[in-house]
Structure formats: structure tokens, C-alpha cells
Scaffold this motif. Sequence first.
Motif, PDB file in Angstrom:
ATOM      1  N   ILE A 226       3.501  33.111   2.904  1.00 32.70           N
ATOM      2  CA  ILE A 226       4.102  33.275   3.554  1.00 32.70           C
ATOM      3  C   ILE A 226       3.657  33.926   5.089  1.00 32.70           C
ATOM      4  O   ILE A 226       4.080  33.858   6.375  1.00 32.70           O
TER       5      ILE A 226
ATOM      6  N   ARG B 108      10.244  36.083   8.890  1.00 32.77           N
ATOM      7  CA  ARG B 108       8.940  36.335   8.222  1.00 32.77           C
ATOM      8  C   ARG B 108       8.400  37.731   8.032  1.00 32.77           C
ATOM      9  O   ARG B 108       8.516  38.164   6.519  1.00 32.77           O
TER      10      ARG B 108
ATOM     11  N   CYS C 125       6.984  26.857   3.912  1.00 26.97           N
ATOM     12  CA  CYS C 125       5.917  27.443   3.351  1.00 26.97           C
ATOM     13  C   CYS C 125       5.793  26.031   1.736  1.00 26.97           C
ATOM     14  O   CYS C 125       4.669  26.892   1.095  1.00 26.97           O
TER      15      CYS C 125
END
Length: 406
Positions: A234, A248, A340
Motif C-alpha cells: 500500500i 493512504r 492494491c
Amino acid sequence: MRRDSFIVSFFLKKNQLLKNGDAPVSMRITVNGQREEVRIKKSVKPSLWNQAKEVSRGKAKNSRELNDYIENARIRLFQIFTKLEQDGKKITAEILKNKFFGMDDEDNKTLLGCMRDHNEQCRQLIGIDYADVTVRRYECCTRYLQELIQQKYGEQDLLLKEVNREFIKSFEFFMKTEKKCQNNTVIRYMKCLKKIINLALANEWMSRNPFAGIKFHETEVHKDFLTQEEIDKIYAKEFEIPRLELVRDIFIFCCYTGLTFIDVQHLRPEHIVTDNNKVSWIRIGRQKTKNICNIPLLAIPKQILKKYENNPHCLDKGVLLPVMCNQKMNSYLKEIADFCGIRKNLTMHMARHTFASVITLANNVSLKNVAKMLGHSSTRMTERYAKVLDQSIVRDMMQVDKRLNI
């Protein structure tokens, strides 16, 4: 001196017919234009009701009893109104209703009345003794109880002395069937109700504890977390959409600090301190418990803080990270998981589980030190977050293998 206006009237709830076809009779008290309505625990066939005279036209016993009740209620309310007026006391529709039903006496306090008083006091203490989410849970519990009372008894409230074990079990059944609540959620609401009952018992508003002998058994919830490989995946992912990159970064920051959503949202420059060894720490009191968290800043969270030090939102609000609302954060985390290729339900709170399990315990940080960083009062709470990872099992068993083969 202007006199208070006072009107009492009776009418049917024709849209709420009982199973036998009768319509419940309600009483409306109006003082200076302000109304209070309440059912009087009596009903009549709609065809027998004379709304102009507010009486039943029937000749049967039930009709005669209803008409006698209505007449006596008018007289009783007029007497209460006159007495309050003569004493120069404040007169409202609610006061008249409470005095008529005896609900202003200590022995006649109601369940929902006590809960609303409690909730109002708690709401004034948000940020001092309570978190907003806790107060909202009590308010939701109050709404559920009101629905049950209306459904089960056809009333707006229930006297505390009428709350018994059967009612408690009915509330539990109602939440599981009508509201589709899971076991642990039901227990949280039951604990809200139990607190109100304990307050009533302490104030001697109730003589018996309806919760006596009732025990709660929470279902163990297996909290999910990310592996180190998933964290790295990530963090290394490049996003063309700025909002996903922002979410994120904040998520990864929480993975390496263990902060909850509300705590990272309120993280300010004064929460970053440097000790004599020039080690930077996050030192912040948790919004939920006020317990102090002491968390050394690792390299990655330092980089993230530096990245947003000149962010306009941060400069305007005096915070270190531009955190949006929790609902949006969790929604965008679902997109990040898809990008992801991670088949897990990413949430902001998963970052806290990941910190406890993967970043700390899997790297031999003691349970006691993890508890301090998470702001837990004892390690018992920390154990609920802690997960025994496969690699820690392998590491320990390899040590056993070495000893056995010496």
C-alpha cells in the motif's frame, strides 16, 4: 396579570387500531397553545365515538366507564390547574400531565424520562467525561426502548417500577429480531439500559433489580489486520488520484503509530515532543479515555508529517494531517484495497490492529510497552488487539528446535 389558557380534549387514534378493532383514546392537554398528548389506556369502537361531545354513544359497561373516566379526568385536571394558578406556580401542559398521572413523584419516575435526563447531562459533558459516540449510543438505546414500549404496551413511556425481568428479555429479543443487531451490539445497548437501572436503584426509585441473574457473554471478534507485505504494498503504490494518496498516507501513519481516527484527526504540533536523546515522540491524551499515549515516531510517520507540514488545511486548522471524516476515509480505503489487490475490509481502525499485531508484537515489543503506546489502562485490553502471527510461532519453535538438537 394575564391568565393561562387551558383546554383538555379527547380524541381517537383511528390510524392505530388495536387487534380487536377498537381505537385507543388519547387525551390532549393544551396550555397557552403548547400541547401534550397521551393515551389513557382505554379504547372504543370508532363507530361509537362522538367527537363533537368527546364521549362514547354506547350503552355497554365499557362505554359508561370510558365516559366516567373522561368526566373525572376533566374535573381532576381543572382542580390541578386551579391549584397551581392559586399558588402562583408555573403551569405548562407537561406539568399538568405529570401531576395528573403522578409522574412528578419520586415513586413514579419513568424509564424514558430518566434516560433522557441522563443523555442530556452526558451530552453537556462531551469532551469532558464522554465521547460523542458514547452519547449517541445512549440516545439510540432510548429510541429502541421507546419503539418497544409503543409496540408492546401501546404507551409512550413506562414507569420504572413496571420494568421487570420480562421487559429486559423482551428488549433483548426486540433488538435481535426487529433491529437485527449482532450479539455484541445487543450487549452494548443492554449495558446502557443497565446503567440507568443502577442509577434508579441507587436513588431508590426502584426496589428490585430486573437485571439480577442476567449475565452478558460477548462473542469473541477476530479483528483483522494487515501483514507487513501488505503494508509495504500500500505504501509503495502510486496513486494518480490525490484523495486516495492522502487517505493512504494517513492510514499508513496510523499503522505505524497505532492512533485511532479521532486521535489522528486532532493531532497537533504540541503533541510532538523531543526527549534529551533527540528522539521524537507523539504524546497525546486519547479522546475516548483521556489516557496518555507515548509513541516514538518511526521514520515512515516522520516522512508523512513532513509531507503535509505546509498543507493549507493543516495550517488553517492547526493540525498535523488533513484528515477528512471517518466515513469518507473508510470509503476511500475500499478503493485503495481494490487498487492494491488486497482482499480485506480496510478501515481506519484496522490500522490500530495492525500496529498492535504486526508493527510491535511481531517485532518482540513487550505487551506492556504496546499497552502504553496504545493508551490502554492495562494489558488486558491490549490482548484483545494482539494477534499471534505465524512468524512468531515459527521463531519460537525454531528456538525449541535448536535446544533439542544441541
